[in-house]
Structures are given as C-alpha cells and as structure tokens.
Design a protein around this motif. Sequence first.
Motif, mmCIF file in Angstrom:
data_model
loop_
_atom_site.group_PDB
_atom_site.id
_atom_site.type_symbol
_atom_site.label_atom_id
_atom_site.label_comp_id
_atom_site.label_asym_id
_atom_site.label_seq_id
_atom_site.Cartn_x
_atom_site.Cartn_y
_atom_site.Cartn_z
ATOM 1 N N SER A 1 -71.205 -53.026 -93.833
ATOM 2 C CA SER A 1 -71.146 -52.161 -95.077
ATOM 3 C C SER A 1 -71.709 -52.165 -96.089
ATOM 4 O O SER A 1 -70.517 -52.825 -97.236
ATOM 5 N N PRO A 2 -72.169 -51.431 -96.439
ATOM 6 C CA PRO A 2 -72.741 -52.134 -98.359
ATOM 7 C C PRO A 2 -71.903 -51.478 -98.788
ATOM 8 O O PRO A 2 -71.771 -52.143 -100.141
ATOM 9 N N LEU A 3 -70.524 -50.768 -98.628
ATOM 10 C CA LEU A 3 -69.720 -50.796 -99.439
ATOM 11 C C LEU A 3 -69.395 -51.074 -99.977
ATOM 12 O O LEU A 3 -68.415 -50.759 -101.095
ATOM 13 N N ILE B 1 -67.505 -58.486 -98.611
ATOM 14 C CA ILE B 1 -67.488 -59.461 -97.786
ATOM 15 C C ILE B 1 -66.264 -59.660 -97.296
ATOM 16 O O ILE B 1 -65.451 -59.379 -96.320
ATOM 17 N N GLY B 2 -65.364 -60.456 -98.233
ATOM 18 C CA GLY B 2 -64.488 -60.103 -98.088
ATOM 19 C C GLY B 2 -62.745 -59.051 -97.420
ATOM 20 O O GLY B 2 -62.117 -59.395 -97.047
ATOM 21 N N GLU B 3 -63.247 -57.905 -98.413
ATOM 22 C CA GLU B 3 -62.728 -56.548 -97.175
ATOM 23 C C GLU B 3 -62.815 -56.613 -96.133
ATOM 24 O O GLU B 3 -62.090 -56.243 -95.619
ATOM 25 N N GLN B 4 -64.236 -56.670 -95.723
ATOM 26 C CA GLN B 4 -65.058 -56.905 -94.571
ATOM 27 C C GLN B 4 -63.687 -57.705 -93.157
ATOM 28 O O GLN B 4 -63.540 -57.354 -92.681
ATOM 29 N N PRO C 1 -72.214 -57.077 -99.413
ATOM 30 C CA PRO C 1 -73.129 -58.464 -98.187
ATOM 31 C C PRO C 1 -74.703 -58.374 -99.116
ATOM 32 O O PRO C 1 -75.617 -59.222 -98.436
ATOM 33 N N HIS C 2 -75.257 -57.285 -99.400
ATOM 34 C CA HIS C 2 -76.726 -57.304 -100.111
ATOM 35 C C HIS C 2 -76.647 -58.763 -100.888
ATOM 36 O O HIS C 2 -77.998 -59.415 -101.529
ATOM 37 N N GLN C 3 -75.990 -59.390 -101.480
ATOM 38 C CA GLN C 3 -75.600 -60.537 -101.977
ATOM 39 C C GLN C 3 -76.031 -62.175 -101.506
ATOM 40 O O GLN C 3 -75.598 -62.978 -101.824
ATOM 41 N N PHE C 4 -75.898 -61.558 -99.709
ATOM 42 C CA PHE C 4 -75.618 -62.454 -99.105
ATOM 43 C C PHE C 4 -77.051 -62.616 -98.249
ATOM 44 O O PHE C 4 -77.479 -61.390 -98.118
#
Length: 370
Positions: free
Chosen positions: A120-122, A125-128, A168-171
């Motif tokens: 999810s882009p919102l 990464i850690g939260e997911q 995610p967009h930063q990965f």
Amino acid sequence: MTTIDEDTTPATVLSVEDLTVHLPTEHGLLRAVDGVSFQVRAGRTLGIVGESGSGKSMSAKTLLRLNPGRFRESGRVRLHGTDGSGDLDVMELDRDGPMIRAVRGRRIAMIFQEPMTAFSPLHTIGEQIMEAILLHRTSDRAEAREICLEWMLRVGIGDAARRIDQYPHQFSGGMRQRAMIAMALSCEPEVLIADEPTTALDVTIQAQVLELMQDLQAETGMAIVLITHDLAVVAGTCDEVAVMYLGRIVEQAPVRELFADPQHPYTRGLLRSIPRLGMRRDERLHAIEGTVPQAIDLPPMCSFRGRCTDRIEGVCETAEPRLLELTEAHHVRCFLHDPEAPAPEPTATGAARPQPSRHDAPAVPEESPA
C-alpha cells in the motif's frame, strides 16, 4: 479429516487434490487451473515450473483463497496440523472470513510475484510488515518492531532502523522485493509459497535470499512451494519438480531424476532452452515453437500437441492423455508412455504410422496427488 501417520518422516504438510479454477468469459469457459494435485512435505521444496500462462501463479493464489469471487474453484487444499493445530481444508473456508485470515501469513505465507504493486502506498514498509507480526506473533508493538527490524536486516535491507519508517515509493524494486520476503518469513509459516521470489534481485542478493529461505526451512521444517522460470534455481534448491502446461501438471519427479531423464516433450524442450557452458557465440538457444494458447473451450486432446515435435498423428488429437506412473515418484501425462493409447491413424499406403517407443506405465487416478 485426514490423520497424519506419526511414523511418516517427513510428514505431509500440504495436500492439494484435483484443484480447478475456471472463469466464465464472453468467449467461453477459461480453465486456468484444471485438476492440479500435489503434496509438499515438511522441510522439502516443491518447484513448479512452466511458461507464463501455465497456471502456476493462479494455483498458488488459490491455496490462500485470493482469487476474486467470480472464479469457480473446486478441489481440496488440506493443511495437516503437524504442530498440533489440526487439519484444515482451506477450500471450505469463507474467502473473507476470520478463519482464512488466521491461515494467511501464519500457516501459509506467500511472496508475491510483483513487488511494485504489492504494498500500500499509504503506509510505511514497517507498518505493513508489522501488521502480520501483530496479528500472528505478538500484540506488543515494540516487540513487533524489533522482529520487523530483525527480518529486514536478515533479507539484506541495510540501515533498517531508518528504512522501517519509509514508504514503498522510497524503495527500489529490488528493495521492495526484499521487504516482501521479510513480511512473508517474519511469522515463520508452515508453508511458504514463493512466486518468483528473486525476480527483481541481483545475483548476489538472489543467492542470499535463497540461502535464507533454506536456513529457515532447516530451522523450522517449513515446506516451500517455489514458482520460478529459472531452472538453475530449481536444480539448486528443490527436492521435487512439477512441470505445468495449460493448467495441468504434465510431469512431476524428484529434481535429479527429472533433470537426468525428462520424459515429457515439454519438459525436454524447457531443459534444452537453458544456456550451457561451451556454447559457441553463434549457436542459437533451442526454443519451443509457438506460444501457450488460451485455455478457453479447448477440445479434448493433448494440450501440447500443436507445439510438440514428438506428437503422434491420429492419437494426440483424439483425447486428453492420462496421468501415468513411470516410477513411484515419477509421473507423466503423455501418450508416448501410454500402452493403452489409441492406435495411430494409417498412412496413405494403409500402413500404421510408426510410433515412438513407450514405457509400460499404469495410469494414476486423477484424484491422487500428481
């Protein structure tokens, strides 16, 4: 429910029996998966190979009931409770209910094929990654964060303490792939479905990830279903191989036996397409002619007939070949090995066309694991 024999070593963790996934379309019935059966044992890896469109990923998603409701699914997907959690038929569960949510991530986890759209882009990464950990391992957020950081480091994400709070967009694509692998492994599942898990990774990280999966498998006895196009990865990591074509398993055998003595023409074609040492620069790789057809309203004949160089005219187009047992662990679906196949059509002179040699092999009932 089936009771696992305690004397069986290793125990069967997952049994798939006659799995079908069909989709009605305006052009006819699409048979995406058509009677797939296999078993996976604790601590073992089953590789599933085949071209795009063979039904590999669709089969994997069905094991977790992830297909949309418009698909018609049938068959049995049995999880055997080797840890005391009890046997369970996944196909009997509501695809949106609490029981399947308890299975996803904890008993069966999946590394999805496309890392660019899996997150999810919102949310960070850690939260997911922590979402699955909080659901299945601990309710303490601080402990969940520590577990998340540990797995991010184990899959090769550097500076994890900073990156855990990034989006995610930063990965990059490769980093997202590693984060997805961390998410799947963080709850130490009984069965791991890895759908092209190293596609976006460079060779060095690919080797590290495969080694990590094997290490965790050795520690926990996790069973792995590895879906890949890379036959070199299959040769180095799998115990058994199932070759799929047009929704069906056409050959299944222990990995060494399949590579040393492939019996289905499709399997032989795949193996001949691998680059090998000593090839000349001007030497072309072997290619299987044609493409995988759409599995819509296909006539009852061998699905590989149109691309097969070993086809028997007057036989291969008359019926679907049976699943045959060449040895106890080696099965193949091909008329070349069927002693009860129809006689070939006569030639213009009236003589029967010559047939390739066949192995006398008993048929395997369709409801048995392939």
